[in-house]
Enzyme design. Structure first.
Site: not given
Length: 417
Positions: A58, A60, A113, A195, A197-198
């Site tokens: 998300c 890069r 990051s 997913g 992240i969720g």
């Protein structure tokens, strides 16, 4: 198109875009999904680019590999993504040689990051390299480099405080909710997309905010049902997405669609809402944010959420850099000695050829023990090789010069380019 290049470090490049110069909308144009990645690697082999991998997250999209010039890697990326080559040339950063190697170490250890010390990136690097290897596009150089980066990331995580404390996109979401929606426990929350992240965001909301009224929606309903069952949550079918969102107070979107699926028309007559888009590319239509009763937050805005944990991590950066420098030096030494080993092997073969020729010439019918002569001469050859290798290891600044001289003297026929 056929290309040619040597595997010299000078021909190792990285081309990429990240959060520092581009927003999430632009980064989304260059995001590479698994199908595109497969096609990119297949095309790479046809143009003789066979030691590379693509890192697409998300924050890069980067392509690492050997090429005659970085433009060849740019062409590969634009060929399979939705991005434009002219735009990429203007926005991309390009690093070559040792600078490209250092960049991968910094990315893999969380120093580069968006959230300092985010160690989730190392798993993404591992998977990207594994994908390339399965397509026979990861050579020995990159495989060794990635393994070194994995080792360094583990060392930094265990020996420094760079990754201590819970700071990630998922946690940043929780901190933002804590700040702008203090009564979140009393709000109806919808999470669209189950997913990684969720799931992480949902777990953090439960653990840190005590939120229980969360309705899960996923294209594959069984995924939502399983996760809901594990955590005592509700779920709804994908077909009910619009009505569930209209009834919600807070909506989290962590789906992975190639274009927006949450549209402004869904909320034109709705009650006020907070919508957080965790997707790259954006899965919430940007015009949703223009509605006066809707507050829309995306991943770029989440990165602005600061925590004292980040300040503590800054103090650990010098320790992390020292570890990187040590292991990068070891990697470069391995690379140099790998080249030298080819020459030394050829020299050894040449000396064996000489000693066998001399034995045959000096035999002349005399009686002697062949085993004795071969044993002595073999020891001499090995001692000579050991002396040469020891000198090369000791005089690292002159090692290339020494190896080139040995190569030339013995006329091994080895091409060092």
């Amino acid at each position: 198109m056929q290309v040619s290049h040597s595997k010299e470090i000078a021909n190792f490049h990285i081309v990429g875009i990240n959060y520092k110069k581009t927003d999430a909308a632009i980064r989304g144009l260059y995001a590479i999904n698994p199908a595109q990645y497969q096609q990119l690697l297949e095309h790479a082999r046809t143009v003789q680019l066979d030691d590379l991998f693509v890192l697409s997250t998300c924050n890069r999209t980067e392509i690492y590999g050997f090429a005659a010039h970085p433009g060849q890697l740019m062409e590969l990326l634009c060929r399979e993504s939705n991005g434009d080559s002219t735009q990429l040339a203007a926005l991309a950063y390009v690093k070559s040689g040792e600078e490209a190697i250092k960049h991968l170490y910094q990315v893999g250890t969380g120093l580069d990051s968006q959230i300092l010390g985010d160690y989730e990136i190392i798993g993404q690097i591992r998977n990207a390299a594994k994908f390339s290897k399965s397509a026979q596009c990861l050579g020995s150089f990159l495989e060794r480099l990635v393994n070194s980066v994995l080792q360094v990331s583990k060392l930094i995580k265990t020996e420094t405080g760079l990754s201590k404390g819970t700071v990630s996109v998922a946690f940043a979401t929780v901190r933002m909710l804590e700040r702008i929606c203090p009564d979140i426990k009393n709000k109806k929350v919808v999470l669209f997309g189950i997913g990684k992240i969720g799931r992480n965001t949902c777990k953090n909301m439960i653990e840190y905010l005590g939120v229980k009224e969360i309705t899960l929606i996923n294209r594959t309903m069984q995924v939502a049902a399983d996760f809901a069952g594990q955590h005592g949550l509700q779920y709804a079918p994908y077909e009910n997405m619009v009505s569930e969102m209209q009834a919600a107070d807070v909506i989290l979107v962590a789906s992975n669609a190639p274009q927006p699926t949450v549209l402004a028309e869904y909320f034109e007559q709705s009650s006020p809402k907070l919508i957080i888009d965790l997707s790259i590319p954006f899965n919430v239509e940007t015009s949703v944010g223009d509605l006066p009763h809707i507050s829309l937050v995306n991943v770029d805005e989440l990165s602005k959420v600061q925590d004292e944990t980040l300040q503590n991590r800054l103090g650990e950066v010098p320790k992390a850099i020292a570890i990187i420098e040590e292991h990068m030096t070891e990697f470069l030494y391995w690379y140099k000695m790998r080249k030298h080993a080819v020459v030394l092997k050829a020299v050894k073969d040449k000396l064996h050829e000489i000693h066998m020729r001399e034995i045959l010439q000096q035999k002349n019918g005399n009686s002697y023990k062949m085993e004795d002569i071969e044993m002595v001469s073999s020891r001499i050859i090995q001692k000579m090789i050991n002396l040469m290798a020891g000198k090369v290891r000791k005089e690292t600044d002159k090692s290339d010069q020494y190896i080139a001289m040995i190569n030339d003297i013995f006329e091994t026929g080895v091409n060092q380019d």
